[in-house]
Design a protein around this motif. Structure first.
Motif, PDB file in Angstrom:
ATOM      1  N   GLY A 219       0.813  -1.214   0.000  1.00 27.52           N
ATOM      2  CA  GLY A 219       0.000   0.000   0.000  1.00 27.52           C
ATOM      3  C   GLY A 219       0.845   1.261   0.000  1.00 27.52           C
ATOM      4  O   GLY A 219       0.551   2.222  -0.715  1.00 27.52           O
ATOM      5  N   ASP A 220       1.923   1.274   0.782  1.00 22.13           N
ATOM      6  CA  ASP A 220       2.812   2.434   0.811  1.00 22.13           C
ATOM      7  C   ASP A 220       3.521   2.611  -0.527  1.00 22.13           C
ATOM      8  O   ASP A 220       3.657   3.722  -1.035  1.00 22.13           O
ATOM      9  N   ILE A 221       3.987   1.504  -1.098  1.00 28.91           N
ATOM     10  CA  ILE A 221       4.673   1.571  -2.388  1.00 28.91           C
ATOM     11  C   ILE A 221       3.734   2.102  -3.464  1.00 28.91           C
ATOM     12  O   ILE A 221       4.106   2.949  -4.285  1.00 28.91           O
ATOM     13  N   TYR A 222       2.495   1.607  -3.465  1.00 29.57           N
ATOM     14  CA  TYR A 222       1.519   2.060  -4.455  1.00 29.57           C
ATOM     15  C   TYR A 222       1.247   3.553  -4.315  1.00 29.57           C
ATOM     16  O   TYR A 222       1.185   4.273  -5.308  1.00 29.57           O
ATOM     17  N   GLU A 223       1.082   4.033  -3.074  1.00 26.58           N
ATOM     18  CA  GLU A 223       0.760   5.435  -2.857  1.00 26.58           C
ATOM     19  C   GLU A 223       1.913   6.343  -3.292  1.00 26.58           C
ATOM     20  O   GLU A 223       1.695   7.383  -3.924  1.00 26.58           O
ATOM     21  N   VAL A 224       3.132   5.958  -2.969  1.00 29.37           N
ATOM     22  CA  VAL A 224       4.292   6.762  -3.381  1.00 29.37           C
ATOM     23  C   VAL A 224       4.412   6.771  -4.902  1.00 29.37           C
ATOM     24  O   VAL A 224       4.665   7.814  -5.520  1.00 29.37           O
ATOM     25  N   ALA A 225       4.215   5.608  -5.542  1.00 28.04           N
ATOM     26  CA  ALA A 225       4.295   5.542  -7.000  1.00 28.04           C
ATOM     27  C   ALA A 225       3.206   6.385  -7.648  1.00 28.04           C
ATOM     28  O   ALA A 225       3.443   7.063  -8.658  1.00 28.04           O
ATOM     29  N   ARG A 226       1.999   6.359  -7.077  1.00 23.13           N
ATOM     30  CA  ARG A 226       0.899   7.145  -7.638  1.00 23.13           C
ATOM     31  C   ARG A 226       1.207   8.634  -7.564  1.00 23.13           C
ATOM     32  O   ARG A 226       1.002   9.374  -8.531  1.00 23.13           O
ATOM     33  N   GLN A 227       1.706   9.087  -6.429  1.00 26.40           N
ATOM     34  CA  GLN A 227       2.023  10.503  -6.287  1.00 26.40           C
ATOM     35  C   GLN A 227       3.182  10.905  -7.203  1.00 26.40           C
ATOM     36  O   GLN A 227       3.181  12.012  -7.753  1.00 26.40           O
ATOM     37  N   ALA A 228       4.148  10.008  -7.386  1.00 32.68           N
ATOM     38  CA  ALA A 228       5.266  10.318  -8.282  1.00 32.68           C
ATOM     39  C   ALA A 228       4.797  10.438  -9.723  1.00 32.68           C
ATOM     40  O   ALA A 228       5.243  11.321 -10.471  1.00 32.68           O
ATOM     41  N   LEU A 229       3.876   9.572 -10.132  1.00 22.73           N
ATOM     42  CA  LEU A 229       3.333   9.648 -11.487  1.00 22.73           C
ATOM     43  C   LEU A 229       2.527  10.928 -11.676  1.00 22.73           C
ATOM     44  O   LEU A 229       2.550  11.530 -12.752  1.00 22.73           O
ATOM     45  N   GLU A 230       1.792  11.350 -10.651  1.00 22.58           N
ATOM     46  CA  GLU A 230       1.043  12.595 -10.741  1.00 22.58           C
ATOM     47  C   GLU A 230       1.980  13.782 -10.934  1.00 22.58           C
ATOM     48  O   GLU A 230       1.712  14.679 -11.728  1.00 22.58           O
ATOM     49  N   ARG A 231       3.099  13.789 -10.223  1.00 24.15           N
ATOM     50  CA  ARG A 231       4.060  14.884 -10.376  1.00 24.15           C
ATOM     51  C   ARG A 231       4.683  14.865 -11.765  1.00 24.15           C
ATOM     52  O   ARG A 231       4.888  15.912 -12.370  1.00 24.15           O
ATOM     53  N   ALA A 232       4.995  13.666 -12.259  1.00 24.45           N
ATOM     54  CA  ALA A 232       5.565  13.573 -13.601  1.00 24.45           C
ATOM     55  C   ALA A 232       4.570  14.070 -14.646  1.00 24.45           C
ATOM     56  O   ALA A 232       4.934  14.754 -15.602  1.00 24.45           O
ATOM     57  N   GLN A 233       3.287  13.733 -14.444  1.00 25.67           N
ATOM     58  CA  GLN A 233       2.257  14.189 -15.384  1.00 25.67           C
ATOM     59  C   GLN A 233       2.122  15.711 -15.356  1.00 25.67           C
ATOM     60  O   GLN A 233       2.046  16.361 -16.402  1.00 25.67           O
ATOM     61  N   GLN A 234       2.100  16.289 -14.150  1.00 26.07           N
ATOM     62  CA  GLN A 234       1.975  17.741 -14.044  1.00 26.07           C
ATOM     63  C   GLN A 234       3.188  18.437 -14.648  1.00 26.07           C
ATOM     64  O   GLN A 234       3.053  19.450 -15.337  1.00 26.07           O
TER      65      GLN A 234
END
Length: 399
Positions: A219-234
């Motif tokens: 769950g922690d790995i997924y959340e960190v990866a999701r936030q990192a992808l959001e930053r890359a998208q922005q």
């Protein structure tokens, strides 16, 4: 009441054990390593000789350290520096506090708290070290009589022997310890290098913002990866330009194309609008199905049947849609988005500095998954006014 029961049930479910993604072979390897590590540490500590003041030869907190070193060797809490520095600092603090504070309960609380604070400062948090600080305060007379010698033997001695066992055992069984940030077969990336839109700096910032030590839980790995992808998208959206997203080449119409030809081409390609270009590919405007229908109602004649002015033989020169402002390939997507959404054709043409049409950009390109996901690569139009090149699409006079 139902909401309260749901919240209570959700809270109670947090006590349910999380799934362990550890195969049976790895579990057996960890148990064997713990057995060997504790056995070797105890035997060698005894072989060194009877310690002064008859202090324990094998500390109980070392058993907790063994669990970290052999069962979860990838944890940041199990690395060599936290093990050695954390245990030594905790022992020093425990012995010092025990000498200065006579009340055992107060001394225990202060010692463990100070030890954890110093471990945070020196980046050597090791949970079993808290128990070592407690042992230094609440230990028997032999521990108190040993004084600072307790730090060297058995704390440092046990820690070094356990670390040596872990290093040798993981190396012999092909375990990844100490945990390597980059494997030997992978090139080491600089701090600011981008991979598929992601930056290591993004991960560091996310962990800093979370403000907590993370375990290796899915769950922690997924959340960190999701936030990192959001930053890359922005970040990609802020720097993405129209020339990178546009569809090119596109179907076009000539200014002398008749209404009938244009209508048939629009229907065949199943699009609502097409650009009109003149000599040298110079952009002249857009023709839409809506504009053709509006002109038909204005003339009061059915142009599919009427060959005269306003009929099906009329050229497109005077039937171009108004309000379609082109953009350049260097225009940022963020700056062009409003213009695209307000366009009557649900898209805008992309025109170079010489006025030549080089592509089309529609709403589809703003919302298509290929451009929202930094791990994907644009594959072409999803829908809208932009149409890929073909012999039928680029030459309206063949319709």
């Amino acid at each position: 009441m139902a909401a309260s029961r749901s919240s209570l049930s959700s809270w109670l479910m947090r006590f349910w054990p999380q799934p362990l993604h550890v195969p049976a072979k790895e579990r057996l390897r960890a148990c064997v390593g713990i057995l060997i590590g504790l056995l070797v540490t105890g035997v060698l500590s005894t072989a060194v000789g009877e310690p002064e003041h008859n202090t324990p030869l094998l500390l109980a907190p070392i058993g907790a350290s063994a669990v970290l070193l052999f069962a979860v060797p990838s944890s940041p809490l199990a690395q060599p520096w936290p093990l050695l520095a954390g245990n030594v600092i905790a022992a020093l603090v425990g012995v010092t506090v025990a000498k200065w504070l006579p009340d055992p309960m107060l001394a225990t609380c202060v010692a463990v708290t100070l030890a954890i604070g110093l471990m945070f400062m020196l980046r050597c948090v090791h949970p079993p070290s808290g128990a070592i600080a407690l042992t230094a305060v609440l230990g028997d007379a032999s521990v108190h009589d040993a004084g600072y010698a307790f730090v060297l033997n058995p704390v440092l001695l046990n820690s070094c022997l356990m670390l040596a066992c872990a290093l040798l055992y993981h190396a012999a069984t092909r375990g990844n310890y100490p945990y390597a940030l980059f494997r030997k077969d992978e090139p080491e990336l600089p701090e600011k290098e981008e991979w598929a839109g992601l930056l290591r700096h993004d991960i560091d910032e996310i962990l800093q913002e979370r403000g907590e030590l993370l375990a290796m839980e899915s769950g922690d790995i997924y959340e960190v990866a999701r936030q990192a992808l959001e930053r890359a998208q922005q970040r990609r959206t802020r720097t993405l330009r129209c020339g990178e997203v546009m569809v090119a080449p596109v179907a076009t119409l000539a200014p002398d194309t008749s209404v009938r030809q244009a209508w048939k081409l629009l229907k065949r390609l199943n699009v609502s609008a097409l650009p009109v270009v003149g000599e040298g590919g110079r952009y002249l405007g857009m023709v839409t199905q809506l504009e053709l229908l509006r002109r038909r109602s204005t003339t009061g004649r059915a142009w599919p049947l009427w060959p005269g002015p306003g009929g099906y033989r009329s050229p497109l020169r005077g039937m171009l849609a108004a309000g379609v402002v082109p953009v350049s390939p260097d225009t940022l997507i963020s700056a062009a988005a409003t213009r695209i959404l307000k366009s009557p054709t649900e898209g805008v043409p992309v025109v170079d500095s010489a006025g030549r049409l080089v592509g089309m950009l529609s709403v589809a390109q703003l919302v298509h998954d290929s451009y929202l996901d930094p791990l994907n690569t644009p594959t072409g139009p999803a829908s809208g006014t932009a149409v890929a090149n073909s012999d039928v699409a680029t030459r309206a006079d063949k319709v």
